[in-house]
Scaffold this active site. Structure first.
Site, PDB file in Angstrom:
ATOM      1  N   SER A   1       0.823  -1.206   0.000  1.00  0.00           N
ATOM      2  CA  SER A   1       0.000   0.000   0.000  1.00  0.00           C
ATOM      3  C   SER A   1       0.860   1.261   0.000  1.00  0.00           C
ATOM      4  CB  SER A   1      -0.871  -0.021   1.255  1.00  0.00           C
ATOM      5  OG  SER A   1      -1.431   1.244   1.493  1.00  0.00           O
TER       6      SER A   1
ATOM      7  N   TYR B   1      -1.586   0.062  10.310  1.00  0.00           N
ATOM      8  CA  TYR B   1      -1.855  -0.694   9.080  1.00  0.00           C
ATOM      9  C   TYR B   1      -0.676  -0.565   8.094  1.00  0.00           C
ATOM     10  CZ  TYR B   1      -3.548  -1.283   4.321  1.00  0.00           C
ATOM     11  OH  TYR B   1      -3.656  -1.642   3.010  1.00  0.00           O
TER      12      TYR B   1
ATOM     13  N   LYS C   1       2.171  -3.392   6.530  1.00  0.00           N
ATOM     14  CA  LYS C   1       2.507  -3.622   5.114  1.00  0.00           C
ATOM     15  C   LYS C   1       4.024  -3.521   4.910  1.00  0.00           C
ATOM     16  CE  LYS C   1      -1.542  -4.453   3.441  1.00  0.00           C
ATOM     17  NZ  LYS C   1      -1.860  -5.748   2.823  1.00  0.00           N
TER      18      LYS C   1
END
Ligand code: UDP
Length: 322
Positions: A118, A142, A146
Site C-alpha cells: 500500500s 496498518y 505492510k
C-alpha cells in the site's frame, strides 16, 4: 501445463478481480479465503476454493501442498482507523498471517509471491507524485504492517528462499466492467463504496472530510486506479517473477490526482441526481495530496492503466446497481 496460483484473500474486493484476471490469462486458481470480509459470490466457478484462515497453519499448508506455483497474497485487515485502536488484530492477521504464508511457501517449495502492499508505507508525502525512492515512514499501524511484511519478503529473498513483487496500491476503485464480480464490501470505510451506499439508499448521507486543505477546491486529492487495471499488474508481476526470479517493488496508480469533490460531482453526473452529503472535520492522518509516480511499473511490467477517466470508472460501479 497451466501454472496454479493460490490467491489468499481471493474472495475480497481486489482479490476477486485478481482471480478473474489470472483465469483469463490461463492460470489455474485456488482461492484461499476465510470469508471474514470477502464474499463467496465473488469466487468464479472456474476457481477452486478452500475456506480457511491464514492463521490456521494446517489448513494453509494443506492448500500450499496442492501443486502451487505461485501465491498472490491479499488476505489482510485494511481499515486504517481500526489498526490504530486494535493493533493486536493487525499484528496477528497481517504480520503473523503473512509469516505463515511465507513459511508455508518455503516448506512446500513455492517460489513466487505477489504481495498486496500500500501507499500507506510512505506516510505523509514529502513530495508528489510519490516514487518508490520516497522515504518510508508509515503514520498508521496498518501501513506499518505492510512495510514489515515487505521487509520480511526482502530478507527471505536475500536468503534465497523465494522471490517477491510488492505492489503498493494507491486508491483502488471500480468493478469489472462485465459485472462478473458482484459482492460489495460490508461496512465499507472508503469513499467510493460509501458514496454508492448513499446513492442506493443504504445510508442517508455521507460526509466529505475537510474542505480547507491546500488543494484547488479545498478537498483531498487522491490517485484513483481501476481495480481491473490493478488486477492486470498482479498477473504481469507473477509472470515476471516466473520468468526471471528478480524481486521488485512498484507503485500502482495512474499519476492523476482527483479531489473528493470531483469524485462526488462525477458520481452525481453518472447517477443523474444530487447526492446528500455534508462537510465534516478533517480525518486524522489524511495528507492533502497523494498521487503515484508509476513509471517503474510501466518500465518493469509494461503496465499502463486503461481507465483514465473517473466517470468511466464510476460507471463500472453504478452499472452493478441498475
Ligand atoms: N473520504 C471522505 N468521506 C468518506 C470517506 C473518505 O471525504 O466518507 C475522503 C478521505 O478523507 C480521503 C479520500 O476520501 O481524502 C479517500 O479516502 P479513502 O478512505 O477512500 O482512501 P485513502 O485515501 O484513505 O486510502
Amino acid at each position: 501445463m497451466a501454472k496454479k496460483i493460490l490467491v489468499a484473500g481471493g474472495a475480497g474486493y481486489i482479490g476477486s478481480h485478481v482471480q478473474k484476471q489470472l483465469l483469463e490469462e490461463g492460470f489455474e486458481v485456488l482461492v484461499f479465503d476465510d470469508l471474514s470480509s470477502g464474499d463467496e459470490v465473488n469466487i468464479l466457478p472456474q476457481a477452486e476454493f478452500i475456506r480457511g484462515n491464514i492463521l490456521d497453519k494446517p489448513v494453509l499448508e494443506m492448500a500450499m501442498s496442492e501443486g502451487i506455483d505461485g501465491v498472490v497474497h491479499l488476505a489482510a485487515k485494511k481499515a486504517v482507523g481500526e489498526s490504530m485502536v486494535n493493533p493486536e488484530l493487525y499484528a496477528e492477521n497481517n504480520l503473523a498471517g503473512s509469516i505463515n504464508i511465507l513459511n508455508a511457501m518455503v516448506k512446500y517449495g513455492v517460489k513466487h509471491i505477489v504481495f498486496s502492499s500500500s501507499a500507506a508505507v510512505y506516510g505523509m508525502p514529502e513530495y508528489v507524485p510519490i516514487d518508490e525512492k520516497h522515504p518510508i515512514a508509515p503514520i498508521n499501524y496498518y501501513g506499518y504492517t505492510k512495510r514489515a511484511i515487505e521487509e520480511n519478503m526482502e530478507w527471505y529473498a536475500k536468503l534465497g528462499k523465494l522471490d517477491y513483487a510488492a505492489l503498493r496500491y494507491f486508491n483502488a476503485v471500480g468493478y469489472a466492467a462485465d459485472k462478473s464480480i458482484t459482492g460489495r464490501e460490508r461496512n465499507p470505510q472508503n469513499l467510493m463504496p460509501i458514496i454508492m451506499e448513499a446513492a442506493t439508499g443504504k445510508r442517508e448521507k455521507f460526509a466529505i472530510f475537510g474542505n480547507d486543505y491546500d488543494t484547488p477546491d479545498g478537498t483531498c486529492v487522491r490517485d484513483y486506479v481501476h481495480v481491473s487495471d490493478l488486477a492486470k499488474a498482479h498477473t504481469a508481476a507473477m509472470k515476471k517473477l516466473m520468468a526471471d526470479g528478480k524481486s521488485f517493488t512498484v507503485n500502482l496508480g495512474t499519476g492523476k490526482g482527483t479531489s473528493v469533490k470531483e469524485i462526488v460531482e462525477a458520481c452525481e453526473k453518472v447517477i443523474g441526481r444530487k447526492l446528500n452529503y455534508d462537510y465534516a472535520a478533517r480525518r486524522a492522518g489524511d495528507p492533502a495530496k497523494l498521487t503515484a509516480n508509476a513509471d517503474k511499473a510501466k518500465e518493469l511490467l509494461g503496465w499502463k492503466p486503461q481507465y483514465t477517466d473517473v466517470e468511466d470508472i464510476i460507471r463500472t460501479v453504478w452499472n452493478l446497481e441498475i
